[in-house]
Design a protein around this motif. Sequence first.
Motif, PDB file in Angstrom:
ATOM      1  N   HIS A   1       7.688 -37.417  51.459  1.00  0.00           N
ATOM      2  CA  HIS A   1       8.729 -36.455  51.121  1.00  0.00           C
ATOM      3  C   HIS A   1       8.182 -35.047  50.885  1.00  0.00           C
ATOM      4  N   GLN A   2       6.917 -34.830  51.164  1.00  0.00           N
ATOM      5  CA  GLN A   2       6.327 -33.515  50.950  1.00  0.00           C
ATOM      6  C   GLN A   2       6.694 -32.579  52.098  1.00  0.00           C
ATOM      7  N   GLU A   3       7.054 -31.373  51.741  1.00  0.00           N
ATOM      8  CA  GLU A   3       7.399 -30.340  52.732  1.00  0.00           C
ATOM      9  C   GLU A   3       6.321 -29.252  52.693  1.00  0.00           C
ATOM     10  N   HIS A   4       5.677 -29.008  53.856  1.00  0.00           N
ATOM     11  CA  HIS A   4       4.605 -28.015  53.918  1.00  0.00           C
ATOM     12  C   HIS A   4       4.926 -26.851  54.851  1.00  0.00           C
ATOM     13  N   ASP A   5       6.046 -26.925  55.554  1.00  0.00           N
ATOM     14  CA  ASP A   5       6.399 -25.860  56.484  1.00  0.00           C
ATOM     15  C   ASP A   5       6.818 -24.621  55.708  1.00  0.00           C
ATOM     16  N   LEU A   6       5.993 -23.563  55.777  1.00  0.00           N
ATOM     17  CA  LEU A   6       6.225 -22.371  54.963  1.00  0.00           C
ATOM     18  C   LEU A   6       7.554 -21.701  55.295  1.00  0.00           C
ATOM     19  N   ALA A   7       7.898 -21.636  56.569  1.00  0.00           N
ATOM     20  CA  ALA A   7       9.164 -20.998  56.952  1.00  0.00           C
ATOM     21  C   ALA A   7      10.349 -21.760  56.362  1.00  0.00           C
ATOM     22  N   ARG A   8      10.278 -23.080  56.377  1.00  0.00           N
ATOM     23  CA  ARG A   8      11.373 -23.879  55.820  1.00  0.00           C
ATOM     24  C   ARG A   8      11.431 -23.728  54.300  1.00  0.00           C
ATOM     25  N   LEU A   9      10.269 -23.667  53.651  1.00  0.00           N
ATOM     26  CA  LEU A   9      10.235 -23.453  52.199  1.00  0.00           C
ATOM     27  C   LEU A   9      10.863 -22.099  51.845  1.00  0.00           C
TER      28      LEU A   9
ATOM     29  N   ALA B   1      14.011 -29.617  46.936  1.00  0.00           N
ATOM     30  CA  ALA B   1      13.606 -28.707  45.862  1.00  0.00           C
ATOM     31  C   ALA B   1      12.323 -27.993  46.264  1.00  0.00           C
ATOM     32  N   VAL B   2      12.148 -26.793  45.738  1.00  0.00           N
ATOM     33  CA  VAL B   2      10.911 -26.034  45.921  1.00  0.00           C
ATOM     34  C   VAL B   2      10.459 -25.537  44.566  1.00  0.00           C
ATOM     35  N   HIS B   3       9.158 -25.677  44.288  1.00  0.00           N
ATOM     36  CA  HIS B   3       8.554 -25.158  43.063  1.00  0.00           C
ATOM     37  C   HIS B   3       7.541 -24.076  43.440  1.00  0.00           C
ATOM     38  N   ALA B   4       7.665 -22.918  42.834  1.00  0.00           N
ATOM     39  CA  ALA B   4       6.743 -21.807  43.080  1.00  0.00           C
ATOM     40  C   ALA B   4       6.039 -21.445  41.779  1.00  0.00           C
ATOM     41  N   TYR B   5       4.710 -21.333  41.832  1.00  0.00           N
ATOM     42  CA  TYR B   5       3.908 -21.044  40.643  1.00  0.00           C
ATOM     43  C   TYR B   5       3.190 -19.708  40.809  1.00  0.00           C
TER      44      TYR B   5
ATOM     45  N   MET C   1       4.818 -30.951  40.279  1.00  0.00           N
ATOM     46  CA  MET C   1       5.950 -31.783  40.654  1.00  0.00           C
ATOM     47  C   MET C   1       5.422 -33.036  41.324  1.00  0.00           C
ATOM     48  N   TYR C   2       5.838 -34.201  40.818  1.00  0.00           N
ATOM     49  CA  TYR C   2       5.479 -35.443  41.503  1.00  0.00           C
ATOM     50  C   TYR C   2       6.267 -35.511  42.802  1.00  0.00           C
ATOM     51  N   ASN C   3       5.556 -35.822  43.868  1.00  0.00           N
ATOM     52  CA  ASN C   3       6.198 -35.823  45.173  1.00  0.00           C
ATOM     53  C   ASN C   3       5.386 -36.710  46.098  1.00  0.00           C
ATOM     54  N   SER C   4       5.906 -37.901  46.433  1.00  0.00           N
ATOM     55  CA  SER C   4       5.159 -38.821  47.279  1.00  0.00           C
ATOM     56  C   SER C   4       5.020 -38.261  48.692  1.00  0.00           C
ATOM     57  N   LYS C   5       3.995 -38.702  49.393  1.00  0.00           N
ATOM     58  CA  LYS C   5       3.607 -38.109  50.672  1.00  0.00           C
ATOM     59  C   LYS C   5       4.724 -38.050  51.716  1.00  0.00           C
TER      60      LYS C   5
ATOM     61  N   ARG D   1       0.928 -20.856  44.354  1.00  0.00           N
ATOM     62  CA  ARG D   1       1.039 -22.273  44.735  1.00  0.00           C
ATOM     63  C   ARG D   1       2.504 -22.583  45.016  1.00  0.00           C
ATOM     64  N   LEU D   2       2.737 -23.312  46.112  1.00  0.00           N
ATOM     65  CA  LEU D   2       4.106 -23.590  46.532  1.00  0.00           C
ATOM     66  C   LEU D   2       4.217 -25.068  46.878  1.00  0.00           C
ATOM     67  N   GLN D   3       5.191 -25.754  46.275  1.00  0.00           N
ATOM     68  CA  GLN D   3       5.423 -27.170  46.544  1.00  0.00           C
ATOM     69  C   GLN D   3       6.855 -27.374  47.022  1.00  0.00           C
ATOM     70  N   GLY D   4       7.008 -28.203  48.030  1.00  0.00           N
ATOM     71  CA  GLY D   4       8.338 -28.503  48.525  1.00  0.00           C
ATOM     72  C   GLY D   4       8.595 -29.988  48.563  1.00  0.00           C
ATOM     73  N   ALA D   5       9.765 -30.403  48.113  1.00  0.00           N
ATOM     74  CA  ALA D   5      10.189 -31.796  48.189  1.00  0.00           C
ATOM     75  C   ALA D   5      11.397 -31.879  49.105  1.00  0.00           C
ATOM     76  N   ARG D   6      11.328 -32.778  50.077  1.00  0.00           N
ATOM     77  CA  ARG D   6      12.420 -32.974  51.024  1.00  0.00           C
ATOM     78  C   ARG D   6      12.629 -34.490  51.145  1.00  0.00           C
ATOM     79  N   LYS D   7      13.248 -35.051  50.121  1.00  0.00           N
ATOM     80  CA  LYS D   7      13.397 -36.509  50.019  1.00  0.00           C
ATOM     81  C   LYS D   7      14.685 -36.916  50.723  1.00  0.00           C
ATOM     82  N   LEU D   8      14.534 -37.406  51.937  1.00  0.00           N
ATOM     83  CA  LEU D   8      15.681 -37.703  52.793  1.00  0.00           C
ATOM     84  C   LEU D   8      15.577 -39.116  53.379  1.00  0.00           C
ATOM     85  N   SER D   9      15.086 -40.054  52.573  1.00  0.00           N
ATOM     86  CA  SER D   9      14.971 -41.466  52.972  1.00  0.00           C
ATOM     87  C   SER D   9      13.937 -41.687  54.068  1.00  0.00           C
TER      88      SER D   9
END
Length: 209
Positions: A7-15, A107-111, A1-5, A168-176
């Motif tokens: 807007h990246q979400e790394h907090d596992l609990a939030r994911l 959004a969250v992507h899990a692989y 998933m393309y996700n600029s820096k 692998r887990l990716q999170g996007a939190r695009k909130l301006s």
Amino acid sequence: MYNSKPHQEHDLARLHRHMADTRLAVLISHGEHGLQATHLPVLVDTQQGEFGTVYAHLARANVQWQDLQQGAEALLVFPGADAYVSPSYYPSKADNPKVVPTWNYLAVHAYGPVEVIHEAEPLLQIVSRLTERHEHGRSEPWKVSDAPSDYLEGMLRAIVGIRLPITRLQGARKLSQNRSAEDIAGVRQSLGDSADYQDNQLAAHMRQL
């Protein structure tokens, strides 16, 4: 998933919280039958593995499980709140008209690889846990055991279970987050004042920034 820096979400609990709140995920894979996607309810066990393990089931008539059984990596997409962002939401537009529309979303992507489950007992556990999750809180919750046993046996033969340990887990939190505090406040206010329920949901997430 393309996700600029920004807007990246790394907090596992939030994911994990986002995944648990998603009622319907999308399972995507590619194999002998080509590109396949299935919408399905899932269970997320956050205590199994580094990033958690996902359980679900597919119709046996769905050929996607055959590709998964061959070892194809799968992607689970957990969509979240989203909203169109108009340039008119930015107070800075009055001084700098160089702005364009965008979209805010979560959004969250899990692989991971998928284990296909055919045995009746673990299948029963999956459907029972899914049912308990979604019947919880009802005044008279329906239970899998309420169905006649012979009917239930036939239904279990018509499905296969899946177990996906997340690698692998990716999170996007695009909130301006790439905008000024003034512009973020403008977007939050505009979405909060909208008559659209989804806009209001996104505004609620922006209040947590």
